[in-house]
Design a protein around this motif. Structure first.
Motif, PDB file in Angstrom:
ATOM      1  N   SER A  99       0.773  -1.313   0.088  1.00  0.00           N
ATOM      2  CA  SER A  99       0.077  -0.045  -0.063  1.00  0.00           C
ATOM      3  C   SER A  99       0.815   1.370  -0.072  1.00  0.00           C
ATOM      4  CB  SER A  99      -1.044   0.126   1.120  1.00  0.00           C
ATOM      5  OG  SER A  99      -1.763  -1.135   1.169  1.00  0.00           O
ATOM      6  N   ALA A 100       2.129   1.328   0.621  1.00  0.00           N
ATOM      7  CA  ALA A 100       2.961   2.454   0.529  1.00  0.00           C
ATOM      8  C   ALA A 100       3.505   2.611  -0.660  1.00  0.00           C
ATOM      9  CB  ALA A 100       3.984   2.256   1.868  1.00  0.00           C
ATOM     10  N   GLY A 101       3.282   1.872  -1.785  1.00  0.00           N
ATOM     11  CA  GLY A 101       3.958   1.997  -3.021  1.00  0.00           C
ATOM     12  C   GLY A 101       5.484   1.387  -3.160  1.00  0.00           C
TER      13      GLY A 101
ATOM     14  N   GLN B  24       2.377  -9.829   6.337  1.00  0.00           N
ATOM     15  CA  GLN B  24       2.167  -8.304   6.377  1.00  0.00           C
ATOM     16  C   GLN B  24       0.823  -8.150   5.603  1.00  0.00           C
ATOM     17  OE1 GLN B  24       3.573  -6.107   8.208  1.00  0.00           O
ATOM     18  NE2 GLN B  24       4.773  -7.683   9.264  1.00  0.00           N
ATOM     19  N   ALA B  25      -0.077  -9.124   5.333  1.00  0.00           N
ATOM     20  CA  ALA B  25      -1.153  -8.992   4.275  1.00  0.00           C
ATOM     21  C   ALA B  25      -1.703  -7.528   4.393  1.00  0.00           C
ATOM     22  CB  ALA B  25      -2.143  -9.859   4.382  1.00  0.00           C
ATOM     23  N   VAL B  26      -2.063  -7.091   5.682  1.00  0.00           N
ATOM     24  CA  VAL B  26      -2.671  -5.910   5.685  1.00  0.00           C
ATOM     25  C   VAL B  26      -2.107  -4.541   4.966  1.00  0.00           C
ATOM     26  CG1 VAL B  26      -1.516  -4.774   7.906  1.00  0.00           C
ATOM     27  CG2 VAL B  26      -3.734  -4.196   7.670  1.00  0.00           C
ATOM     28  N   ARG B  27      -0.614  -4.896   4.648  1.00  0.00           N
ATOM     29  CA  ARG B  27       0.004  -3.557   4.009  1.00  0.00           C
ATOM     30  C   ARG B  27       0.031  -3.829   2.462  1.00  0.00           C
ATOM     31  NH1 ARG B  27       3.376  -1.073   7.534  1.00  0.00           N
ATOM     32  NH2 ARG B  27       3.572  -2.191   9.531  1.00  0.00           N
ATOM     33  N   LEU B  28      -1.084  -4.863   2.048  1.00  0.00           N
ATOM     34  CA  LEU B  28      -1.233  -5.102   0.625  1.00  0.00           C
ATOM     35  C   LEU B  28      -2.792  -4.394   0.031  1.00  0.00           C
ATOM     36  CD1 LEU B  28       0.140  -8.691   0.232  1.00  0.00           C
ATOM     37  CD2 LEU B  28       1.238  -6.333   0.206  1.00  0.00           C
ATOM     38  N   LEU B  29      -3.344  -3.761   1.141  1.00  0.00           N
ATOM     39  CA  LEU B  29      -4.928  -3.615   0.912  1.00  0.00           C
ATOM     40  C   LEU B  29      -5.235  -2.569  -0.163  1.00  0.00           C
ATOM     41  CD1 LEU B  29      -6.629  -4.014   4.356  1.00  0.00           C
ATOM     42  CD2 LEU B  29      -6.407  -5.793   2.502  1.00  0.00           C
TER      43      LEU B  29
ATOM     44  N   ILE C 240      -2.248   1.919   8.701  1.00  0.00           N
ATOM     45  CA  ILE C 240      -0.952   1.391   8.020  1.00  0.00           C
ATOM     46  C   ILE C 240      -0.416   2.599   6.815  1.00  0.00           C
ATOM     47  CG2 ILE C 240      -0.059  -0.494   6.544  1.00  0.00           C
ATOM     48  CD1 ILE C 240      -0.481  -1.366   9.220  1.00  0.00           C
ATOM     49  N   PRO C 241       0.760   2.690   6.710  1.00  0.00           N
ATOM     50  CA  PRO C 241       1.379   3.564   5.936  1.00  0.00           C
ATOM     51  C   PRO C 241       0.739   3.245   4.397  1.00  0.00           C
ATOM     52  CG  PRO C 241       2.945   3.291   7.419  1.00  0.00           C
ATOM     53  CD  PRO C 241       1.806   2.534   7.618  1.00  0.00           C
ATOM     54  N   SER C 242      -0.124   4.261   3.593  1.00  0.00           N
ATOM     55  CA  SER C 242      -0.778   3.785   2.433  1.00  0.00           C
ATOM     56  C   SER C 242      -0.504   5.213   1.452  1.00  0.00           C
ATOM     57  CB  SER C 242      -2.111   3.188   2.497  1.00  0.00           C
ATOM     58  OG  SER C 242      -2.325   2.408   3.609  1.00  0.00           O
ATOM     59  N   VAL C 243      -0.570   4.721   0.237  1.00  0.00           N
ATOM     60  CA  VAL C 243      -0.779   6.092  -0.676  1.00  0.00           C
ATOM     61  C   VAL C 243      -2.045   6.556  -0.460  1.00  0.00           C
ATOM     62  CG1 VAL C 243       0.849   5.032  -2.597  1.00  0.00           C
ATOM     63  CG2 VAL C 243      -1.482   4.398  -2.511  1.00  0.00           C
ATOM     64  N   ASP C 244      -1.765   7.894  -0.326  1.00  0.00           N
ATOM     65  CA  ASP C 244      -3.032   8.953  -0.258  1.00  0.00           C
ATOM     66  C   ASP C 244      -3.857   9.037  -1.596  1.00  0.00           C
ATOM     67  OD1 ASP C 244      -4.647  10.586   0.797  1.00  0.00           O
ATOM     68  OD2 ASP C 244      -3.253  12.397   1.024  1.00  0.00           O
ATOM     69  N   ILE C 245      -4.789   8.090  -1.693  1.00  0.00           N
ATOM     70  CA  ILE C 245      -5.461   8.230  -2.833  1.00  0.00           C
ATOM     71  C   ILE C 245      -6.909   8.006  -2.679  1.00  0.00           C
ATOM     72  CG2 ILE C 245      -6.214   6.307  -4.701  1.00  0.00           C
ATOM     73  CD1 ILE C 245      -3.370   5.583  -5.052  1.00  0.00           C
ATOM     74  N   HIS C 246      -7.763   8.637  -3.265  1.00  0.00           N
ATOM     75  CA  HIS C 246      -9.225   8.943  -2.971  1.00  0.00           C
ATOM     76  C   HIS C 246      -9.925   8.144  -4.189  1.00  0.00           C
ATOM     77  CE1 HIS C 246     -12.909  10.546  -1.863  1.00  0.00           C
ATOM     78  NE2 HIS C 246     -13.385  10.697  -2.973  1.00  0.00           N
ATOM     79  N   THR C 247     -10.886   7.071  -3.873  1.00  0.00           N
ATOM     80  CA  THR C 247     -11.361   6.095  -4.869  1.00  0.00           C
ATOM     81  C   THR C 247     -12.941   6.334  -4.921  1.00  0.00           C
ATOM     82  OG1 THR C 247      -9.567   4.482  -4.564  1.00  0.00           O
ATOM     83  CG2 THR C 247     -11.695   3.720  -5.378  1.00  0.00           C
TER      84      THR C 247
ATOM     85  N   ARG D 282      10.214  -1.056   3.219  1.00  0.00           N
ATOM     86  CA  ARG D 282       9.380  -1.272   4.424  1.00  0.00           C
ATOM     87  C   ARG D 282       9.166   0.071   5.096  1.00  0.00           C
ATOM     88  NH1 ARG D 282       9.701  -5.441   1.996  1.00  0.00           N
ATOM     89  NH2 ARG D 282      10.370  -7.603   2.693  1.00  0.00           N
ATOM     90  N   GLU D 283       8.115  -0.135   5.830  1.00  0.00           N
ATOM     91  CA  GLU D 283       7.620   1.161   6.777  1.00  0.00           C
ATOM     92  C   GLU D 283       7.617   0.607   8.205  1.00  0.00           C
ATOM     93  OE1 GLU D 283       6.987   4.341   5.660  1.00  0.00           O
ATOM     94  OE2 GLU D 283       7.389   3.815   3.381  1.00  0.00           O
TER      95      GLU D 283
END
Length: 661
Positions: free
Chosen positions: A235-237, A248-253, A310-317, A480-481
């Motif tokens: 998710s963090a790119g 670390q599946a939660v980091r793939l959402l 979790i650190p994630s790309v700042d995207i609006h969907t 990694r974050e």
């Protein structure tokens, strides 16, 4: 690096995009790509099919994969059956949540199911204080009783979230060690070792829920592509090896959308436009983001109705894409989305059984999408089916066929423009200061409309725009974050102590990256402090370097954010470390393919009532400048250049659009 075949895969709701780059020692390469209709029942099948079409099914490949498997499992409620284990007295934390009102002015709020049913929230006597003291610990008898209870519940995963576990992670590890032979176990001290019990618990539960799903999927994909190395977009790119991804599946959402921003970074460097508003329109949804030189990250996003810290790309969907269904409600109002026709049956023009009108059908009726288009280079369109679907809607609306199609496109544009305003105007940014980067299979059809709605003068439609997110996988860095909770006054902390804490995080990150084949000496780090005034809840992150006046830097950052500088002590809440290793591909540097023998023509556009020039992108020589209206096609996307716009082609094949004066 000798000869290598890199593959970027982006699995979307409608299409699975595959990009292949074959490179030799001189770092020159040939890029191929294809689109295959997605298969939600088996997302690995379209990947194998795409590689077969490209003649690569028997090759050993390096694959970087953006997947929606975990996302779909959460949104559809198809994750693993999870038990939640916590300290005695805190079993209801996930049920209580933050008690936020989803509809702030609604007197009666809709009831929501808790993430874990109360009967599956279990307690143990282990208790840690806010100072890290161990007040009580589970003995072997209690752990055996816990195992017996889990067996009775028939769970597949266990989420362990003890109170203040980040201060004594060994207590969670001890519980996990007694369970890992039987269940998938997720520990909060590993997933999110930070304050805020609810957010930490939610991240741990999400990880336990999607971990087994991700694990099964990746094992199936690896078995179908033996010998290939697979990494997954986080998710963090950044990427993580498939072997480590399930833990670390939660980091793939937000795995899929992150690829588009990695590509945006490369496009920004190519075109000299560091300030971009990215607009990724696919078949099912549209992702938008604000890019100011680096991939924007956030700690405050949601996956469905659940918070994701979790650190994630700042995207609006939003639920607006080419497959978004148009319909008329009981009051006669035209609605578009968020329901989508998806890949099966897809829009009516796919001729796969779909009967409802969609945005893609409307574009085909208007002529923005030529009738002889083959989506993905292989899927023919049924223009008659699109006209019939839009015609039925026109009858319901008591208007003409073209008016109904215009209404569908206009309403879809308004939805997408509103999303772009959320990430720009609502945050104090003027869209006119940015270039609109449009990609995704449907992005080029709406680029000019959206720019005009937002008073933007510049648009970039990159080469291979329809598969740009998959291309972004190729330039993504392993990374990694990591974080560490501190909760101490900043004034009382010496640089040596902070340096030692960061050193421990760096050792952990470096070890993880080395285990997936990265060079230890090539890993670079960014160190940040999360600070707040004592008594506050929100934090501000600043970069850390030994010897700097970090307290003063925080005061200045707080004044900039809120207009205030307060006379309160500054508290260090968390350390944050970003670790990055070099990407396999530094940039998307494949030059534009111009062919002298490629020719254009003219095609009738019903929307204008006239013929307009139509060019395959390979017929446009770098440096050429053409005025709209015109259509530019390639195998994975089509661009509609409206009257009043001028398009130039750069050396990489990017279309640079400028609104005429």
């Amino acid at each position: 690096m000798n000869d290598i075949t890199l593959v970027g895969v982006d699995t979307g709701g409608t299409f699975t995009d595959i990009v292949v780059l074959e490179r030799g020692e001189k770092k020159t390469g040939v890029m191929k790509h294809c689109k295959v209709l997605s298969d939600p029942s088996d997302p690995s099948s379209p990947i194998v099919e795409g590689l077969r079409r490209l003649g690569l099914e028997e090759r050993k490949l390096k694959i970087i994969h953006g997947t929606t498997v975990g996302t779909n499992a959460v949104l559809e409620g198809k994750g693993a059956r999870v038990a939640y284990v916590t300290s005695r007295g805190f079993a209801d934390v996930l049920t209580l949540g933050r008690q936020e009102r989803q509809q702030i002015y609604q007197l009666i709020q809709a009831e929501t199911e808790p993430p874990v049913p109360p009967g599956m929230c279990l307690e143990v006597k282990t208790r840690i204080t806010s100072g890290g003291e161990l007040l009580a610990a589970s003995d072997d008898k209690e752990l055996q009783q816990l195992r017996d209870r889990l067996e009775t519940l028939g769970v597949e995963s266990v989420a362990v979230n003890l109170l203040f576990s980040f201060l004594r992670p060994e207590e969670e590890r001890r519980i996990a060690a007694s369970l890992e032979d039987r269940w998938f176990v997720s520990c909060s001290s590993r997933i999110l070792p930070e304050v805020r019990e609810y957010e930490r618990g939610m991240a741990t539960w999400l990880n336990a829920s999607v971990g087994p799903v991700i694990s099964r999927y990746l094992k199936r994909l690896q078995s179908r592509l033996p010998g290939s190395g697979i990494a997954v977009m986080q998710s963090a790119g950044t990427t993580i090896a498939a072997e480590q991804a399930a833990d670390q599946a939660v980091r793939l959402l937000l795995s899929g959308p992150a690829g588009g921003l990695a590509a945006a970074r490369s496009i920004a460097a190519q075109t000299g436009h560091p300030r971009l508003m990215s607009f990724d329109m696919g078949g099912t949804s549209t992702d938008v983001s604000l890019f100011n030189g680096e991939i924007p990250l956030t700690l405050h996003c949601r996956i469905g109705s659940w918070p994701l810290s979790i650190p994630s790309v700042d995207i609006h969907t939003i639920g607006a894409g080419g497959g978004s269904i148009a319909r008329v409600d009981r009051a006669g109002m035209l609605l578009v989305g968020p329901e989508s026709a998806g890949a099966d049956p897809g829009p009516a023009c796919y001729a796969r059984g779909g009967e409802q009108a969609t945005v893609t059908d409307a574009n085909l009726v208007l002529g923005r999408l030529p009738g002889n288009t083959r989506l993905g280079g292989y899927l023919p369109l049924d223009e008659s089916a699109a006209q019939q679907a839009v015609g039925r809607l026109a009858s319901d609306m008591a208007c003409g066929l073209l008016d109904a199609a215009r209404g569908i496109v206009r309403l879809a544009n308004e939805h997408m423009a509103r999303a772009l305003r959320v990430i720009s105007v609502e945050r104090g940014h003027d869209p006119g200061d940015y270039a609109l980067l449009c990609f995704g299979g449907a992005g080029g059809l709406h680029a000019c409309d959206l720019a005009e709605l937002l008073n933007m003068k510049k648009v970039i439609i990159p080469a291979r725009a329809g598969v740009l997110s998959a291309m972004g996988m190729l330039v993504s860095e392993p990374g990694r974050e990591l974080s560490m909770a501190v909760l101490k006054p900043l004034a009382g902390l010496a640089d040596e102590a902070i340096r030692d804490w960061f050193g421990n995080l760096e050792d952990d990150a470096r070890e993880q990256l080395v285990n997936e084949g990265c060079d230890a000496n090539s890993v670079c780090f960014r160190r940040r402090l999360e600070l707040r005034y004592k008594g506050q809840s929100a934090t501000i992150a600043i970069d850390w370097s030994a010897g700097e006046a970090h307290e003063e830097k925080f005061h200045q950052a707080h004044r900039k954010a809120s207009g205030l500088r307060l006379p309160h002590p500054v508290e260090l809440v968390n350390l944050r470390l970003s670790a990055r290793a070099p990407a396999l591909l530094e940039s998307i540097d494949i030059r534009h393919e111009f062919r002298e023998d490629a020719t254009g023509g003219k095609v009738f556009v019903p929307e204008l009532g006239d013929k307009v020039p139509l060019y395959p992108r390979t017929a446009l020589k770098p440096g050429v400048s053409i005025e709209g209206p015109l259509l530019i096609t390639e195998s994975a996307s089509t661009a509609w250049i409206k009257p009043g716009w001028v398009v130039e082609v750069d050396d990489w094949g990017n279309l640079l659009l400028q609104l005429g004066t």
